[in-house]
Motif scaffolding. Sequence first.
Motif: not given
Length: 242
Positions: A158, A160-161, A166-167
Amino acid sequence: MGWLTRRRAIEITVRADFRKTITFGTLALIFLVVGHDIGGVHAESLRARLIAYGCALFTAIFGVAASRTAAREVQRVAVARAGAAAGTPLRLFVLLAGYLIAVLAVCDLLGVQLRQVLVGGAITGIVVGLAAQPVLGNLFAGLVLLFARPYVPGQQVRVLSGAINGPHTGVVVSAGLLYTILETKDGPLNIPNSALLAAAVGPAVDEPDEEAPADVSAPVPDGAALATVIAGAESGEERKHV
């Protein structure tokens, strides 16, 4: 017999290409030092100049051999850690770097003035570096991810950005030197390594299945309540007959 056992254990642990790289690199370094000690190709005696030319030749041969074996070893490690997509470019990178070192060593033995070449190369490198800054950023980020190994191909992760909206959750298909391919439910996603290095990456957590809502429209009475209802109905029937 003990030292034979230890030797076999070392041979099993250390790969053949790695041993060849150490051997060829050491020989190239020895010929480079010998060529410098005798005065190089500008020595006074003809014998010393011939030895210097021979040292330059063997330095080039063993330098190229060390570069090739090192490139094969790096490719093997890269394929095992990040897949074939990262192994081939990294092998080419190591090969070119080894060839460049060998050429500089031979030019030094032959007395070629490297000052002007290095100054011109520095200026060219600055211009090329400014023009290819995004590419170089992805390249160095890919190298960092390759050795840090926050994920491996085939792992579900996964990402996350906020920079890449994201995610994102998916399976890592390949980890190249410029892009990492993530197979998501919407299709494959090519993520630049520079953005991936600045993102938070972790294993994907399976979402729990949604439970079906309970039907509360017709509640089922328990045993005591059901017995009370049946007894009340029977007593009502008896009163009606009386």
